[in-house]
Design a protein around this motif. Structure first.
Motif, mmCIF file in Angstrom:
data_model
loop_
_atom_site.group_PDB
_atom_site.id
_atom_site.type_symbol
_atom_site.label_atom_id
_atom_site.label_comp_id
_atom_site.label_asym_id
_atom_site.label_seq_id
_atom_site.Cartn_x
_atom_site.Cartn_y
_atom_site.Cartn_z
ATOM 1 N N UNK A 31 0.838 -1.187 0.000
ATOM 2 C CA UNK A 31 0.000 0.000 0.000
ATOM 3 C C UNK A 31 0.881 1.249 0.000
ATOM 4 N N UNK A 32 0.412 2.317 -0.611
ATOM 5 C CA UNK A 32 1.103 3.605 -0.568
ATOM 6 C C UNK A 32 0.625 4.342 0.677
ATOM 7 N N UNK A 33 1.539 4.565 1.591
ATOM 8 C CA UNK A 33 1.170 5.133 2.881
ATOM 9 C C UNK A 33 0.443 6.468 2.745
ATOM 10 N N UNK A 34 0.901 7.303 1.806
ATOM 11 C CA UNK A 34 0.315 8.640 1.662
ATOM 12 C C UNK A 34 -1.134 8.590 1.207
ATOM 13 N N UNK A 35 -1.534 7.480 0.586
ATOM 14 C CA UNK A 35 -2.901 7.378 0.069
ATOM 15 C C UNK A 35 -3.890 6.918 1.129
ATOM 16 N N UNK A 36 -3.398 6.531 2.295
ATOM 17 C CA UNK A 36 -4.274 5.986 3.327
ATOM 18 C C UNK A 36 -4.167 6.840 4.582
ATOM 19 N N UNK A 37 -5.219 7.539 4.970
ATOM 20 C CA UNK A 37 -5.178 8.462 6.106
ATOM 21 C C UNK A 37 -4.713 7.774 7.385
ATOM 22 N N UNK A 38 -3.874 8.491 8.136
ATOM 23 C CA UNK A 38 -3.370 7.975 9.398
ATOM 24 C C UNK A 38 -4.325 8.396 10.518
ATOM 25 N N UNK A 39 -5.070 7.459 11.042
ATOM 26 C CA UNK A 39 -6.053 7.757 12.079
ATOM 27 C C UNK A 39 -6.213 6.541 12.975
ATOM 28 N N UNK A 40 -6.456 6.794 14.256
ATOM 29 C CA UNK A 40 -6.622 5.710 15.217
ATOM 30 C C UNK A 40 -7.528 6.178 16.348
ATOM 31 N N UNK A 41 -7.923 5.235 17.212
ATOM 32 C CA UNK A 41 -8.733 5.582 18.376
ATOM 33 C C UNK A 41 -7.883 6.315 19.407
ATOM 34 N N UNK A 42 -8.462 7.326 20.039
ATOM 35 C CA UNK A 42 -7.792 8.030 21.131
ATOM 36 C C UNK A 42 -7.736 7.105 22.344
ATOM 37 N N UNK A 43 -6.537 6.715 22.727
ATOM 38 C CA UNK A 43 -6.362 5.705 23.784
ATOM 39 C C UNK A 43 -6.933 6.193 25.111
ATOM 40 N N UNK A 44 -6.678 7.449 25.466
ATOM 41 C CA UNK A 44 -7.130 7.963 26.772
ATOM 42 C C UNK A 44 -8.655 7.936 26.869
ATOM 43 N N UNK A 45 -9.328 8.438 25.852
ATOM 44 C CA UNK A 45 -10.788 8.444 25.880
ATOM 45 C C UNK A 45 -11.355 7.022 25.865
ATOM 46 N N UNK A 46 -10.710 6.137 25.135
ATOM 47 C CA UNK A 46 -11.180 4.752 25.069
ATOM 48 C C UNK A 46 -11.073 4.083 26.428
ATOM 49 N N UNK A 47 -9.950 4.311 27.137
ATOM 50 C CA UNK A 47 -9.780 3.747 28.482
ATOM 51 C C UNK A 47 -10.786 4.344 29.449
ATOM 52 N N UNK A 48 -11.038 5.648 29.317
ATOM 53 C CA UNK A 48 -12.020 6.307 30.186
ATOM 54 C C UNK A 48 -13.407 5.719 29.975
ATOM 55 N N UNK A 49 -13.736 5.440 28.745
ATOM 56 C CA UNK A 49 -15.037 4.857 28.431
ATOM 57 C C UNK A 49 -15.174 3.478 29.049
ATOM 58 N N UNK A 50 -14.074 2.721 29.115
ATOM 59 C CA UNK A 50 -14.120 1.376 29.681
ATOM 60 C C UNK A 50 -14.240 1.404 31.200
ATOM 61 N N UNK A 51 -13.738 2.477 31.825
ATOM 62 C CA UNK A 51 -13.702 2.529 33.291
ATOM 63 C C UNK A 51 -14.940 3.175 33.903
ATOM 64 N N UNK A 52 -15.559 4.105 33.201
ATOM 65 C CA UNK A 52 -16.680 4.844 33.781
ATOM 66 C C UNK A 52 -17.913 4.737 32.900
ATOM 67 N N UNK A 53 -19.040 5.048 33.482
ATOM 68 C CA UNK A 53 -20.309 5.060 32.762
ATOM 69 C C UNK A 53 -20.511 6.456 32.182
ATOM 70 N N UNK A 54 -20.342 6.593 30.874
ATOM 71 C CA UNK A 54 -20.430 7.894 30.232
ATOM 72 C C UNK A 54 -21.808 8.126 29.644
ATOM 73 N N UNK A 55 -21.999 9.350 29.270
ATOM 74 C CA UNK A 55 -23.249 9.746 28.638
ATOM 75 C C UNK A 55 -23.458 8.938 27.353
#
Length: 452
Positions: free
Chosen positions: A265-289
């Motif tokens: 794959x050509x790296x430049x052709x594929x957007x670099x994006x991932x889940x925000x680790x901090x928010x994901x961990x917070x979601x797993x630990x607490x009951x969010x809206x």
């Protein structure tokens, strides 16, 4: 007097869920459109972020192929020079002519589709009636309104959606026909077919709601939004003739290595994006809206659609490499005839999915940068000695080579080119040879002739 009666009927339908619809939309996008789309995701969704490192958020390992490198005729300085070849974006008419090769049409219908493509106006509409088109073609072609209707039905299955329509209503209905079958599409279809443009004011909308009691207001408003998103001019946004693409970003690269062909794959052709680790961990630990949970699910769906796009394009590129290895060795003359239907069957996907996967996707190799559609071409000259036939592009390449090697004082006529092609096992009619010659922008023999 007839009796009123009630009856129950069990009907099974298949509908696309919202996530799959998004995945197919992302698959259809070009690399540049996808980059804009992902930027909007990042601005809107706190659970998505760009990675801090240069590593890709999701990357599939390069695939190795067993074709021995010593059999490859391109390499070294020659390969470096060929990288100057960059794919040019065809105008809409050229794109449509190329798509004829991607559909299983018999020669007669294919020829009539070509004729209809040349009859389209600048908006992508067929302004002339089928009767007029048939009447103004040579008598020996023996065209009829019925046969042209079959050709038009085939053309209207091409991309972009709505192409070949005879008016705005038909164009919008053709576009709606490609959307998932649900109440929104049904409502939008009725509005376009019977009430086009009659919903400009709130009073008109209320009147239409009373005229369509089978739909609630939510479905009605969603149908209006659906119609607003359609393209009133199918040709809008496509390159006009003579205007080459300013920028092409390859999606995959095929390289030559000692072990064989390598695709990545050509790296430049594929957007670099991932889940925000901090928010994901917070979601797993607490009951969010619930709204935050919804955003997290939306972020997951976005990443899944990107992975599906990458996986589909890579699988298709791998299949092309396997089927078109002679192209990478010998060039365009080695192209084998292929159709989107064959790719769909081989990969276990719908033909419409393959059509989306090849849309504005590019493959870079030592011979240049090519649109994925380039590798799909209809078979011609099928006979007992060549059951699979030859691809149209391979035949055009051979035709161009023959003309380049001809005696400039005695150039080949179209009839003589038919004879020369027959010596290579390719049997074509003189009219077909003339059509290919004109497509290559090569003048007839009397204009090519040079005198001392």
């Amino acid at each position: 007097m007839t009796k009123a009666a009630l009856s129950l009927k069990l009907k099974q339908t298949q509908q696309l869920n919202q996530n799959l619809q998004q995945s197919l939309r992302i698959l259809h996008m070009s690399a540049q459109a996808l980059e804009t789309e992902v930027a909007e995701w990042l601005a809107d969704n706190p659970f998505l972020e760009k990675p801090d490192t240069d590593t890709e958020a999701f990357e599939l390992p390069p695939q190795q192929y067993t074709k021995p490198a010593e059999h490859v005729h391109v390499g070294g300085d020659e390969a470096a020079d060929i990288w100057a070849t960059v794919a040019a974006e065809d105008d809409l008419h050229s794109q449509l002519h190329a798509q004829v090769c991607e559909h299983p049409l018999d020669d007669s219908i294919a020829a009539q589709v070509h004729l209809l493509i040349d009859s389209l106006d600048e908006h992508g509409y067929l302004a002339d009636s089928l009767a007029d088109i048939a009447e103004h073609t040579p008598l020996e072609w023996m065209l009829s309104k019925d046969s042209l209707a079959q050709a038009l039905a085939a053309l209207q299955r091409f991309d972009p959606p709505g192409i070949g329509a005879r008016n705005l209503t038909e164009s919008l209905l053709l576009q709606l026909a490609r959307q998932p079958q649900d109440d929104i599409r049904k409502c939008a279809g009725l509005l376009v077919r019977h009430h086009l443009g009659q919903w400009q004011s709130a009073a008109q909308q209320k009147q239409l709601l009373r005229a369509l009691p089978q739909f609630n207001e939510t479905t009605f408003q969603a149908a209006l939004q659906c119609i607003a998103a359609l393209n009133p001019h199918p040709a809008y946004g496509h390159t006009a003739a003579g205007q080459p693409t300013a920028y092409v970003q390859p999606d995959v690269i095929i390289r030559e290595s000692r072990k064989g062909w390598q695709i990545e794959m050509v790296k430049a052709a594929w957007p670099q994006v991932q889940l925000n680790i901090e928010y994901t961990e917070l979601l797993a630990e607490t009951e969010l809206d619930p709204a935050f949970k919804s955003k997290w699910q939306e972020a997951q769906a976005h990443l899944d659609s990107l992975k599906l796009r990458q996986n589909t394009v890579l699988r298709l590129a791998e299949w092309i490499l396997d089927k078109q290895q002679d192209f990478f060795i010998f060039g365009p003359i080695g192209l084998a005839p292929l159709t989107l239907k064959e790719a769909a069957q081989a990969l276990g996907l719908a033909e419409s999915t393959i059509s989306r996967a090849v849309n504005q996707k590019y493959l870079a190799c030592p011979r240049g940068v090519f649109a994925l559609r380039y590798f799909f071409s209809q078979a011609v000259s099928q006979n007992e000695h060549n059951e699979a036939g030859s691809s149209q592009r391979a035949v055009q390449t051979l035709l161009e080579t023959l003309i380049q090697q001809e005696n400039p004082q005695q150039p080949y006529s179209d009839s003589e080119l038919v004879t020369q092609l027959a010596k290579h096992g390719i049997t074509l009619a003189r009219r077909t040879v003339a059509k290919y010659r004109e497509a290559l922008k090569i003048a007839p023999a009397h204009q090519r002739k040079q005198t001392n």
